[in-house]
Design a protein around this motif. Structure first.
Motif, mmCIF file in Angstrom:
data_model
loop_
_atom_site.group_PDB
_atom_site.id
_atom_site.type_symbol
_atom_site.label_atom_id
_atom_site.label_comp_id
_atom_site.label_asym_id
_atom_site.label_seq_id
_atom_site.Cartn_x
_atom_site.Cartn_y
_atom_site.Cartn_z
ATOM 1 N N PRO A 1 0.809 -1.221 0.000
ATOM 2 C CA PRO A 1 0.000 0.000 0.000
ATOM 3 C C PRO A 1 0.847 1.278 0.000
ATOM 4 C CG PRO A 1 -0.969 -1.614 1.460
ATOM 5 C CD PRO A 1 0.361 -2.166 1.024
ATOM 6 N N LYS A 2 0.463 2.158 -0.925
ATOM 7 C CA LYS A 2 1.068 3.487 -1.084
ATOM 8 C C LYS A 2 2.510 3.457 -1.580
ATOM 9 C CE LYS A 2 -2.706 4.987 0.869
ATOM 10 N NZ LYS A 2 -3.833 5.327 0.059
ATOM 11 N N ARG A 3 3.085 2.272 -1.881
ATOM 12 C CA ARG A 3 4.501 2.179 -2.244
ATOM 13 C C ARG A 3 4.786 1.429 -3.545
ATOM 14 N NH1 ARG A 3 8.469 2.217 1.727
ATOM 15 N NH2 ARG A 3 9.719 2.429 -0.143
ATOM 16 N N LEU A 4 4.069 0.299 -3.793
ATOM 17 C CA LEU A 4 4.464 -0.596 -4.874
ATOM 18 C C LEU A 4 3.263 -1.335 -5.455
ATOM 19 C CD1 LEU A 4 6.906 -2.277 -6.277
ATOM 20 C CD2 LEU A 4 6.457 -3.918 -4.446
ATOM 21 N N ILE A 5 3.248 -1.451 -6.783
ATOM 22 C CA ILE A 5 2.258 -2.275 -7.479
ATOM 23 C C ILE A 5 3.019 -3.119 -8.493
ATOM 24 C CG2 ILE A 5 0.249 -2.294 -9.020
ATOM 25 C CD1 ILE A 5 -0.404 0.550 -7.883
ATOM 26 N N VAL A 6 2.758 -4.429 -8.500
ATOM 27 C CA VAL A 6 3.320 -5.335 -9.501
ATOM 28 C C VAL A 6 2.149 -6.044 -10.158
ATOM 29 C CG1 VAL A 6 4.870 -7.278 -9.961
ATOM 30 C CG2 VAL A 6 5.401 -5.673 -8.093
ATOM 31 N N GLN A 7 2.109 -6.000 -11.491
ATOM 32 C CA GLN A 7 1.003 -6.604 -12.234
ATOM 33 C C GLN A 7 1.503 -7.448 -13.398
ATOM 34 O OE1 GLN A 7 -1.009 -2.921 -13.397
ATOM 35 N NE2 GLN A 7 -2.622 -3.321 -11.902
ATOM 36 N N SER A 8 0.753 -8.520 -13.689
ATOM 37 C CA SER A 8 0.890 -9.149 -15.002
ATOM 38 C C SER A 8 0.034 -8.282 -15.922
ATOM 39 C CB SER A 8 0.411 -10.598 -14.980
ATOM 40 O OG SER A 8 -0.982 -10.661 -14.795
ATOM 41 N N TRP A 9 0.434 -8.145 -17.164
ATOM 42 C CA TRP A 9 -0.157 -7.097 -18.006
ATOM 43 C C TRP A 9 -0.042 -7.532 -19.454
ATOM 44 C CZ3 TRP A 9 0.997 -3.410 -21.682
ATOM 45 C CH2 TRP A 9 0.464 -2.125 -21.555
ATOM 46 N N ARG A 10 -1.119 -7.354 -20.228
ATOM 47 C CA ARG A 10 -1.035 -7.655 -21.656
ATOM 48 C C ARG A 10 -2.088 -6.864 -22.422
ATOM 49 N NH1 ARG A 10 -0.189 -12.725 -22.908
ATOM 50 N NH2 ARG A 10 -0.964 -12.596 -25.021
ATOM 51 N N GLY A 11 -1.797 -6.653 -23.698
ATOM 52 C CA GLY A 11 -2.727 -5.975 -24.584
ATOM 53 C C GLY A 11 -3.649 -6.977 -25.251
ATOM 54 N N SER A 12 -4.849 -6.539 -25.572
ATOM 55 C CA SER A 12 -5.815 -7.442 -26.198
ATOM 56 C C SER A 12 -5.397 -7.846 -27.613
ATOM 57 C CB SER A 12 -7.200 -6.785 -26.226
ATOM 58 O OG SER A 12 -7.148 -5.586 -26.978
ATOM 59 N N ASP A 13 -4.479 -7.091 -28.224
ATOM 60 C CA ASP A 13 -4.031 -7.414 -29.588
ATOM 61 C C ASP A 13 -2.727 -8.215 -29.612
ATOM 62 O OD1 ASP A 13 -2.520 -5.304 -28.621
ATOM 63 O OD2 ASP A 13 -2.474 -4.218 -30.524
ATOM 64 N N TRP A 14 -2.256 -8.664 -28.458
ATOM 65 C CA TRP A 14 -1.039 -9.466 -28.431
ATOM 66 C C TRP A 14 -1.345 -10.861 -28.945
ATOM 67 C CZ3 TRP A 14 2.031 -8.478 -23.293
ATOM 68 C CH2 TRP A 14 2.296 -7.105 -23.189
ATOM 69 N N LYS A 15 -0.350 -11.501 -29.519
ATOM 70 C CA LYS A 15 -0.510 -12.874 -29.996
ATOM 71 C C LYS A 15 -0.610 -13.811 -28.806
ATOM 72 C CE LYS A 15 1.900 -12.003 -34.245
ATOM 73 N NZ LYS A 15 3.172 -11.984 -34.937
ATOM 74 N N LYS A 16 -1.338 -14.911 -29.008
ATOM 75 C CA LYS A 16 -1.520 -15.877 -27.917
ATOM 76 C C LYS A 16 -0.183 -16.400 -27.401
ATOM 77 C CE LYS A 16 -6.092 -17.567 -29.211
ATOM 78 N NZ LYS A 16 -6.979 -17.299 -28.119
ATOM 79 N N ARG A 17 0.782 -16.532 -28.284
ATOM 80 C CA ARG A 17 2.082 -17.066 -27.865
ATOM 81 C C ARG A 17 2.917 -16.057 -27.065
ATOM 82 N NH1 ARG A 17 3.182 -16.356 -33.570
ATOM 83 N NH2 ARG A 17 4.783 -14.763 -33.816
ATOM 84 N N ASP A 18 2.522 -14.774 -27.102
ATOM 85 C CA ASP A 18 3.218 -13.762 -26.302
ATOM 86 C C ASP A 18 2.936 -14.003 -24.820
ATOM 87 O OD1 ASP A 18 4.263 -12.344 -28.505
ATOM 88 O OD2 ASP A 18 2.466 -11.088 -28.638
#
Length: 135
Positions: free
Chosen positions: A62-79
């Motif tokens: 809280p108030k210091r750090l955020i870590v996320q998995s992240w991807r775009g909807s147009d990325w290839k499935k293998r990405d």
């Protein structure tokens, strides 16, 4: 080959304000100009930019750090999912976000790098200016 993007942005707002701006669905949407649905829980899902971006919260200090998995909807499935790390710190006159975005597919790296500046840092600064004038 996947890329790593590193950026720092300084704002006239506290790190706590910046942290809340990112994780609040309402504020995130207002600041970027695009719908976002943000979970504030580890393991929770998020979407941003009208569903174009999505992922899951991997870690939150809280108030210091955020870590996320992240991807775009147009990325290839293998990405593979990319990993986003946001660190919020105090600097003279406000706060700083130090961002590392790892494993970004090469085909999308240049647009994502530009997008952080255009759709986040620039728009957040404008949003925060509007908010300070409204007070």
């Amino acid at each position: 080959m996947p890329k790593t993007i590193q950026q720092k942005a300084t704002f006239r707002a506290s790190p706590e304000t910046l942290f809340d701006l990112y994780l609040s669905s309402r504020k995130h949407s207002a600041a970027t100009g695009a719908e976002a649905m943000m979970s504030r829980k580890v393991g929770g899902k998020f979407t941003a930019h009208n569903g174009h971006l999505h992922g899951r919260n991997l870690a939150i200090v809280p108030k210091r750090l955020i870590v996320q998995s992240w991807r775009g909807s147009d990325w290839k499935k293998r990405d593979l999912d990319s990993i986003l790390v946001l660190v919020f710190s105090r600097v003279r006159g406000g706060g700083r976000i130090s961002m590392v975005h790892m494993n970004v597919p090469d085909a999308h790296a240049s647009s994502i790098k530009r997008g952080w500046g255009e759709y986040y840092w620039k728009r957040w600064k404008a949003y925060l200016r509007r908010q300070s004038r409204a007070r």
